[in-house]
Enzyme design. Structure first.
Site, short mmCIF file in Angstrom:
data_model
loop_
_atom_site.label_atom_id
_atom_site.label_comp_id
_atom_site.label_asym_id
_atom_site.label_seq_id
_atom_site.Cartn_x
_atom_site.Cartn_y
_atom_site.Cartn_z
N ARG A 15 0.79 -1.08 0.00
CA ARG A 15 0.14 0.17 0.09
C ARG A 15 1.01 1.15 -0.02
O ARG A 15 1.94 1.32 0.67
CB ARG A 15 -0.99 -0.02 1.24
N ASP A 16 0.28 2.34 -0.82
CA ASP A 16 1.25 3.41 -0.79
C ASP A 16 0.95 4.31 0.45
O ASP A 16 -0.06 4.29 1.07
CB ASP A 16 0.56 4.40 -1.70
N ILE A 17 1.87 4.88 1.07
CA ILE A 17 1.76 5.38 2.30
C ILE A 17 1.16 6.76 2.46
O ILE A 17 0.63 7.02 3.51
CB ILE A 17 3.49 5.71 3.00
N GLU A 50 9.17 10.37 -7.78
CA GLU A 50 10.04 10.86 -6.49
C GLU A 50 10.85 9.48 -6.17
O GLU A 50 11.88 9.88 -5.54
CB GLU A 50 8.92 11.13 -5.30
N VAL A 51 10.37 8.25 -6.23
CA VAL A 51 11.23 7.21 -5.92
C VAL A 51 11.70 6.47 -6.98
O VAL A 51 11.08 5.84 -8.11
CB VAL A 51 10.21 6.18 -4.95
N HIS A 75 7.97 1.57 -10.26
CA HIS A 75 6.50 1.16 -9.78
C HIS A 75 5.46 1.62 -10.37
O HIS A 75 5.63 2.82 -11.17
CB HIS A 75 6.43 1.36 -8.39
N HIS A 79 1.54 2.52 -9.96
CA HIS A 79 0.46 2.95 -8.80
C HIS A 79 -0.70 2.25 -9.59
O HIS A 79 -1.00 2.54 -10.57
CB HIS A 79 0.47 4.50 -8.87
P1 AMP Z 1 6.47 8.53 -7.49
O1 AMP Z 1 6.29 10.00 -7.52
O2 AMP Z 1 5.60 7.86 -8.79
O3 AMP Z 1 7.96 8.03 -7.56
O4 AMP Z 1 5.49 7.99 -6.40
C1 AMP Z 1 6.16 7.55 -5.26
C2 AMP Z 1 5.19 6.96 -4.30
O5 AMP Z 1 5.87 6.38 -3.13
C3 AMP Z 1 4.42 8.14 -3.69
O6 AMP Z 1 2.96 8.18 -3.95
C4 AMP Z 1 4.77 7.88 -2.02
O7 AMP Z 1 3.36 8.25 -1.19
C5 AMP Z 1 5.00 6.31 -2.26
N1 AMP Z 1 5.96 6.04 -0.95
C6 AMP Z 1 6.84 6.78 -0.43
N2 AMP Z 1 7.59 6.09 0.58
C7 AMP Z 1 6.98 5.02 0.85
C8 AMP Z 1 6.85 3.98 1.69
N3 AMP Z 1 7.77 3.99 2.65
N4 AMP Z 1 5.83 2.95 1.71
C9 AMP Z 1 4.86 3.14 0.54
N5 AMP Z 1 4.80 4.07 -0.13
C10 AMP Z 1 5.91 4.97 -0.13
#
Ligand code: AMP
Length: 126
Positions: free
Chosen positions: A34-36, A105-106, A110, A112
């Site tokens: 699950r997304d945080i 961001e990450v 991934h 969504h």
């Molecule tokens: P993106 O902007 O597409 O890279 O999305 C990164 C997503 O990772 C965002 O929706 C964040 O809320 C989610 N996220 C960041 N850290 C965590 C975590 N520790 N566990 C779950 N989701 C996370």
């Protein structure tokens, strides 16, 4: 130019078990949690276990086994969430962001999967 991967990113740390995640499905090559910061009643992230930074990195360098496992798992999650059209669900949105202009961001690939309410138009103009 080669694809780069930063192994210090937060999803790599989840995969190494260094930080927790709300896992809902795990297969040989794929993890779903699950997304945080959920943007809808259901918001999950489907990630490959391999070290791929983006959609195009995964698509160009992952093995066939990884790619098939990833998309079969993503499809299964749509059904598990009750969002698959095939099982009477009302639909979902699958999104992947890449790089600075894509709003990523990450830097671990991934997908969504967002569902559970009307989601509006796909893009907000900036
Ligand atoms: P993106 O902007 O597409 O890279 O999305 C990164 C997503 O990772 C965002 O929706 C964040 O809320 C989610 N996220 C960041 N850290 C965590 C975590 N520790 N566990 C779950 N989701 C996370």
């Amino acid at each position: 130019m080669a694809h780069n991967y930063d192994p210090t990113n937060i999803f790599a740390r989840i995969l190494r078990g260094e930080i927790p995640a709300k896992t809902i499905l795990e297969t040989a090559h794929t993890l779903v949690f699950r997304d945080i910061t959920p943007q809808a009643p259901d918001h999950v992230l489907v990630i490959p276990k391999g070290a791929y930074a983006s959609f195009d990195h995964f698509g160009s360098e992952a093995s066939e086994a990884e790619i098939v496992d990833f998309y079969r798992t993503a499809a299964k999650i749509c059904e598990m969430l009750g969002a698959s059209l095939a099982t009477g669900g009302l639909g979902y949105r699958a999104i992947t962001n890449a790089g600075d202009q894509g709003g990523q961001e990450v830097p671990h690939y991934h997908l969504h999967i967002v569902a559970g309410c009307p989601l509006g138009r796909m893009l907000e103009k900036r």
